[in-house]
Design a protein around this motif. Structure first.
Motif, PDB file in Angstrom:
ATOM      1  N   THR A   3     -16.152  -8.815   2.308  1.00  0.00           N
ATOM      2  CA  THR A   3     -16.583 -10.189   2.050  1.00  0.00           C
ATOM      3  C   THR A   3     -16.962 -10.319   0.581  1.00  0.00           C
ATOM      4  O   THR A   3     -17.709  -9.486   0.047  1.00  0.00           O
ATOM      5  CB  THR A   3     -17.781 -10.563   2.947  1.00  0.00           C
ATOM      6  N   PHE A   4     -16.495 -11.398  -0.076  1.00  0.00           N
ATOM      7  CA  PHE A   4     -16.689 -11.553  -1.514  1.00  0.00           C
ATOM      8  C   PHE A   4     -17.233 -12.953  -1.813  1.00  0.00           C
ATOM      9  O   PHE A   4     -17.013 -13.907  -1.057  1.00  0.00           O
ATOM     10  CB  PHE A   4     -15.351 -11.374  -2.252  1.00  0.00           C
ATOM     11  N   VAL A   5     -17.931 -13.064  -2.971  1.00  0.00           N
ATOM     12  CA  VAL A   5     -18.324 -14.377  -3.471  1.00  0.00           C
ATOM     13  C   VAL A   5     -17.052 -15.122  -3.844  1.00  0.00           C
ATOM     14  O   VAL A   5     -16.122 -14.554  -4.412  1.00  0.00           O
ATOM     15  CB  VAL A   5     -19.254 -14.243  -4.687  1.00  0.00           C
ATOM     16  N   GLY A   6     -16.993 -16.409  -3.517  1.00  0.00           N
ATOM     17  CA  GLY A   6     -15.793 -17.182  -3.788  1.00  0.00           C
ATOM     18  C   GLY A   6     -15.365 -17.103  -5.241  1.00  0.00           C
ATOM     19  O   GLY A   6     -16.154 -17.390  -6.157  1.00  0.00           O
ATOM     20  N   SER A  47     -13.376 -14.115   2.823  1.00  0.00           N
ATOM     21  CA  SER A  47     -13.137 -12.842   3.503  1.00  0.00           C
ATOM     22  C   SER A  47     -11.731 -12.344   3.174  1.00  0.00           C
ATOM     23  O   SER A  47     -10.769 -13.124   3.241  1.00  0.00           O
ATOM     24  CB  SER A  47     -13.287 -13.028   5.021  1.00  0.00           C
ATOM     25  N   ARG A  48     -11.635 -11.066   2.814  1.00  0.00           N
ATOM     26  CA  ARG A  48     -10.337 -10.456   2.529  1.00  0.00           C
ATOM     27  C   ARG A  48     -10.116  -9.347   3.555  1.00  0.00           C
ATOM     28  O   ARG A  48     -10.856  -8.344   3.555  1.00  0.00           O
ATOM     29  CB  ARG A  48     -10.308  -9.881   1.114  1.00  0.00           C
ATOM     30  N   GLN A  59     -21.747 -19.026   7.984  1.00  0.00           N
ATOM     31  CA  GLN A  59     -22.050 -20.358   7.458  1.00  0.00           C
ATOM     32  C   GLN A  59     -21.597 -20.499   6.007  1.00  0.00           C
ATOM     33  O   GLN A  59     -21.006 -21.507   5.615  1.00  0.00           O
ATOM     34  CB  GLN A  59     -23.567 -20.633   7.567  1.00  0.00           C
ATOM     35  N   LEU A  60     -21.840 -19.440   5.214  1.00  0.00           N
ATOM     36  CA  LEU A  60     -21.433 -19.474   3.805  1.00  0.00           C
ATOM     37  C   LEU A  60     -19.913 -19.423   3.660  1.00  0.00           C
ATOM     38  O   LEU A  60     -19.344 -20.034   2.748  1.00  0.00           O
ATOM     39  CB  LEU A  60     -22.082 -18.312   3.053  1.00  0.00           C
ATOM     40  N   LEU A  61     -19.256 -18.717   4.560  1.00  0.00           N
ATOM     41  CA  LEU A  61     -17.786 -18.717   4.566  1.00  0.00           C
ATOM     42  C   LEU A  61     -17.256 -20.121   4.874  1.00  0.00           C
ATOM     43  O   LEU A  61     -16.308 -20.592   4.229  1.00  0.00           O
ATOM     44  CB  LEU A  61     -17.269 -17.716   5.610  1.00  0.00           C
ATOM     45  N   ALA A  62     -17.864 -20.772   5.861  1.00  0.00           N
ATOM     46  CA  ALA A  62     -17.419 -22.105   6.249  1.00  0.00           C
ATOM     47  C   ALA A  62     -17.596 -23.115   5.119  1.00  0.00           C
ATOM     48  O   ALA A  62     -16.809 -24.054   4.973  1.00  0.00           O
ATOM     49  CB  ALA A  62     -18.178 -22.574   7.495  1.00  0.00           C
ATOM     50  N   GLU A  63     -18.637 -22.916   4.297  1.00  0.00           N
ATOM     51  CA  GLU A  63     -18.926 -23.856   3.221  1.00  0.00           C
ATOM     52  C   GLU A  63     -18.196 -23.500   1.930  1.00  0.00           C
ATOM     53  O   GLU A  63     -18.304 -24.229   0.934  1.00  0.00           O
ATOM     54  CB  GLU A  63     -20.435 -23.928   2.975  1.00  0.00           C
TER      55      GLU A  63
END
Length: 487
Positions: free
Chosen positions: A72-75, A66-67, A57-61
């Motif tokens: 997975t990293f904070v934007g 994701s690398r 959900q956080l990736l979608a928003e």
């Protein structure tokens, strides 16, 4: 990462909100690496899918990125420490004043609630309500089911914003028969009641500062709409024959629009005679002023047939004719129609599209069937007889209860009377209405002017026995004011 998890609440939602808060507050810095979903699931002894769903959900928003092969990293593009204010201010915190448009600021000074205010009283003589028992429910239900079956398997799409062709064709025939309105189907625009028709006319034809003529007294919804757009309101007095055309402004004054109710003046009940109609049309033609003919309840005329529309006499193409089903079927349907001069069809259609795309198509289709199958005109004839009996009951009860102390106006047509109490000062009208409400009787001060208290008394929603009982209670209230006391 530290989370406080309540095992009795959805874990995915808690992880999502707490991780999002950490990112926005800056605790989780932009570009920082998050634990893997497996590691976080092991840390809190929860299912990995729970963590994966929160991460997704956080990736979608856009809060996470994701690398591949790295994690997975904070934007990285997020600002650091951009913590938002709480969505709902704390109770002790003063709400921030919104920045409103001039239109909204003008609305703040208007009593728009007056358009819908209805007291839930046992004996409500409020104007604008009709009897639920009069609505042709069985016929409407049958036609609605027929239309749903006809559309079975077909997609429900956006419809023509001008209105369904079959309804416009049916209205063209009906209005020609019933009101002598000259209306080709392509001149008709289907709207959500007469109030939307007024609003569209003002949006299309009037700019802030322009002059709009209204009747005095007249329909409050039109006045409010004029004031809301910032136009200059020019009230013209009415008398027993409706708008006094001798008191119109000079044509060269350049009024942009005039709102009139020639078929049954609201609220006084006068019917504009032919001489005044012709004078009004001549004034409009000399000044290039459009006339909005609000034909809100002219189907209900109890002496002779309904009078011909003003639009039928218009040779200059300056009359916009508006009708509604609110008084003949139900105000809950929100169905109305406009007959426009040909050159106004396109601008009105554009304004309608931007307002609400189109009026509900199922109701339009059922109304078209109702007209074409003859049910609508039979319904009007039936309810005209019922309302005439209600009117007669109200007039008889008022005369029996008050004798020469009451004056009754506007009884020849429509769904309401104007009632004046000769021995009650006009200044007490509001107090009388409040005292009547305490006895479960709803009446509305007419605001007509003069020394006597005057009220609008609608009768379409009450049966004859209730009308008589309501007037008996009203008599007790009025008598208490005659004695100098308060009910």
């Amino acid at each position: 990462m530290l989370f406080r998890l309540d095992r009795d609440a959805p874990l995915q939602t808690q992880i999502y909100h707490q991780l999002k808060a950490s990112i926005l507050s800056g605790d989780a810095a932009p570009g920082s690496r998050l634990p893997s979903s497996r590691a976080l699931a092991d840390q809190f002894a929860i299912a990995r899918n729970t963590v994966l769903l929160a991460y997704e959900q956080l990736l979608a928003e856009g809060y996470l990125e994701s690398r591949p092969g790295a994690g997975t990293f904070v934007g990285a593009a997020l600002p650091a420490g951009a913590a938002p204010r709480p969505a709902v201010p704390a109770l002790a915190e003063a709400p921030r004043a919104p920045r409103l448009s001039r239109y909204s600021q003008r609305l703040r000074g208007l009593d728009t609630d007056a358009l819908t205010r209805r007291a839930g009283l046992r004996y409500s003589f409020h104007y604008g309500t009709v009897s639920a028992a009069d609505f042709p429910a069985d016929i409407w239900r049958s036609l609605l089911l027929r239309e749903i079956r006809r559309r079975a398997g077909k997609p429900y799409l956006y419809e023509n914003p001008q209105g369904l062709p079959e309804l416009r064709a049916a209205l063209s025939d009906y209005l020609g028969r019933a009101r002598a309105v000259r209306a080709r189907p392509e001149q008709i625009l289907i709207v959500n009641g007469s109030q939307q028709a007024v609003d569209l006319a003002l949006r299309v034809l009037v700019d802030p500062g322009d002059t709009v003529v209204v009747e005095d007294p007249g329909y409050g919804g039109a006045r409010l709409a004029v004031e809301a757009i910032g136009a200059r309101l020019l009230p013209v007095p009415v008398d027993a024959d409706g708008l006094d055309t001798a008191r119109l402004p000079p044509p060269e004054a350049g009024a942009r629009l005039a709102h009139v109710t020639p078929g049954h003046q609201f609220p006084t009940g006068g019917v504009m005679p032919a001489a005044r109609r012709l004078a009004l049309l001549d004034w409009a033609e000399r000044g290039g002023t459009y006339i909005f003919e609000d034909d809100y309840d002219s189907e209900y005329r109890y002496e002779g047939r309904p009078v011909e529309s003003l639009q039928a006499l218009d040779c200059a193409g300056l009359v916009i004719y508006s009708g509604t089903v609110s008084k003949v079927l139900s105000p809950g349907l929100r169905l109305g129609y406009m007959v426009l001069p040909p050159e106004l069809v396109e601008p009105f259609l554009q304004a309608k599209q931007l307002t609400d795309r189109h009026t509900a198509s199922l109701d339009q289709a059922v109304f078209a069937h109702l007209i074409r199958d003859g049910h609508f005109e039979r319904h009007i004839r039936r309810t005209r007889r019922r309302n005439q009996r209600r009117r007669d009951a109200l007039v008889a009860a008022l005369k029996a209860g008050f004798g020469v102390a009451v004056a009754i106006e506007g009884a020849k047509a429509g769904l309401h009377l104007v009632v004046r109490f000769r021995d009650i000062p006009a200044a007490l009208a509001g107090s009388v209405a409040e005292a009547a409400a305490l006895r479960s009787v709803g009446i509305v001060p007419a605001g007509i002017g003069g020394a006597e208290a005057s009220f609008l008394m609608g009768y379409a929603a009450l049966e004859e026995a209730d009308i008589r009982q309501g007037v008996a209670l009203l008599r007790e209230v009025v008598h208490s004011f005659r004695r100098g006391g308060a009910a």
